[in-house]
Design an enzyme around this catalytic site. Structure first.
Site, PDB file in Angstrom:
ATOM      1  N   PRO A   1      -2.997  10.237   2.124  1.00 18.46           N
ATOM      2  CA  PRO A   1      -3.894   9.403   2.940  1.00 18.46           C
ATOM      3  C   PRO A   1      -5.338   9.885   2.921  1.00 18.46           C
ATOM      4  CG  PRO A   1      -2.244  10.508   4.320  1.00 18.46           C
ATOM      5  CD  PRO A   1      -1.922  10.843   2.905  1.00 18.46           C
TER       6      PRO A   1
ATOM      7  N   GLU B   1       4.263  17.225   6.010  1.00 19.94           N
ATOM      8  CA  GLU B   1       2.859  17.306   6.428  1.00 19.94           C
ATOM      9  C   GLU B   1       1.912  17.213   5.227  1.00 19.94           C
ATOM     10  OE1 GLU B   1       1.607  17.455   9.674  1.00 19.94           O
ATOM     11  OE2 GLU B   1       3.685  16.868   9.973  1.00 19.94           O
TER      12      GLU B   1
ATOM     13  N   ASP C   1      -9.930 -15.914 -16.270  1.00 20.06           N
ATOM     14  CA  ASP C   1     -11.239 -16.549 -16.406  1.00 20.06           C
ATOM     15  C   ASP C   1     -12.234 -15.888 -15.460  1.00 20.06           C
ATOM     16  OD1 ASP C   1     -11.982 -19.969 -16.927  1.00 20.06           O
ATOM     17  OD2 ASP C   1     -13.355 -18.422 -16.250  1.00 20.06           O
TER      18      ASP C   1
ATOM     19  N   ARG D   1       0.494  -4.189 -14.249  1.00 15.49           N
ATOM     20  CA  ARG D   1       0.106  -5.571 -14.556  1.00 15.49           C
ATOM     21  C   ARG D   1      -1.283  -5.691 -15.176  1.00 15.49           C
ATOM     22  NH1 ARG D   1      -2.645  -8.270 -10.997  1.00 15.49           N
ATOM     23  NH2 ARG D   1      -1.896 -10.322 -11.565  1.00 15.49           N
TER      24      ARG D   1
HETATM   25  N1  ADE Z   1       1.083   9.368   1.941  1.00 19.86           N
HETATM   26  C1  ADE Z   1       1.204   9.037   3.240  1.00 19.86           C
HETATM   27  N2  ADE Z   1       0.431   8.010   3.560  1.00 19.86           N
HETATM   28  C2  ADE Z   1      -0.223   7.649   2.424  1.00 19.86           C
HETATM   29  C3  ADE Z   1      -1.174   6.635   2.117  1.00 19.86           C
HETATM   30  N3  ADE Z   1      -1.626   5.795   3.026  1.00 19.86           N
HETATM   31  N4  ADE Z   1      -1.607   6.568   0.841  1.00 19.86           N
HETATM   32  C4  ADE Z   1      -1.182   7.436  -0.098  1.00 19.86           C
HETATM   33  N5  ADE Z   1      -0.289   8.413   0.149  1.00 19.86           N
HETATM   34  C5  ADE Z   1       0.191   8.523   1.390  1.00 19.86           C
END
Ligand code: ADE
Length: 236
Positions: free
Chosen positions: A90, A117, A169, A154
């Site tokens: 995150p 964690e 396009d 993709r």
């Molecule tokens: N691990 C936990 N939450 C995450 C997120 N939002 N993006 C990437 N890895 C994560």
């Protein structure tokens, strides 16, 4: 493209990798995806992958098995196509379409999925890019890795069928999608817009751009302002 995934939960990948587009892409050899259990790279008798956080807190993924697995996978990749190592966290850069497009040009990606964690800070030393899929915290990096793999796949030429080609396009770049309809022409008093039945491709094109622009203005005005992080094209 070769993709290696490092995780403590390889089974989580079974569904998404064995259905639909990702299944087809592997079958057609556009993608070679391998999921590895980080536990297989431990060297202690108990195959321990995590430990308590110094200073207090929850469990943290140990650095040794992650270093070992990345070094092993990089060695397998050889010198020709240097692998890019991605950490799902995150704290990373928020993923967008441009990043997907850029990653799709690489020959080899290694995904590290954190859990608990997170990972020991020293793991960052062997990471090329940290990626977040949004401002929320998930239980681990597995779902984010699947999201990134799908979006990258993709963007690889040939993975998405020909029927998607007109959408590439440049007209549509940077806008949200236009509405789609299929049969029946009328469903519960809701009619398909007449222009789509007209057979006039120029008019249809104009209508689609107008609606896509209107939708983008209403829902995502940030995309029109050229806000670089938010700016993307679903069909880029
Ligand atoms: N691990 C936990 N939450 C995450 C997120 N939002 N993006 C990437 N890895 C994560």
């Amino acid at each position: 493209m070769k993709i290696d995934v490092l995780t403590l939960f390889p089974k989580m990948f079974e569904g998404p990798l064995t259905e639909s587009m990702l299944k087809r892409a592997q079958k057609k050899k556009f993608l070679d995806i391998r999921v590895h259990n980080i536990r297989d790279f431990t060297i202690d008798r108990h195959r321990i992958t995590d430990d308590f956080s110094y200073g207090g807190g929850g469990m943290v993924l140990k650095p040794e098995p992650i270093f070992k697995s990345v070094e092993f996978l990089k060695k397998c990749s050889g010198r020709v196509h240097s692998a890019k190592v991605l950490l799902m966290t995150p704290d990373g850069k928020t993923f967008n379409q441009q990043m997907a497009k850029k990653l799709a040009k690489r020959k080899h990606l290694i995904f590290i999925c954190g859990h608990y964690e997170g990972v020991d800070e020293r793991v960052r030393k062997i990471v090329d890019e940290e990626i977040s899929i949004g401002d929320y915290v998930l239980t681990g990096g597995e779902l984010p890795a699947m999201v990134v793999i799908d979006a990258v796949a993709r963007m690889i030429k040939g993975v998405v069928g020909k029927q998607d080609a007109p959408k590439k396009d440049s007209f549509y770049k940077g806008l949200l999608d236009y509405p789609h309809y299929t049969r029946p022409r009328e469903f519960r008093d809701m009619k398909v817009p007449g222009v789509l039945l007209s057979g006039n491709h120029k008019k249809i094109q104009e209508w689609r751009v107008t609606i896509a622009l209107k939708r983008t203005k209403q829902r995502r005005p940030d995309l029109l302002k050229g806000d670089t992080n938010a700016r993307f094209s679903q069909r880029d």
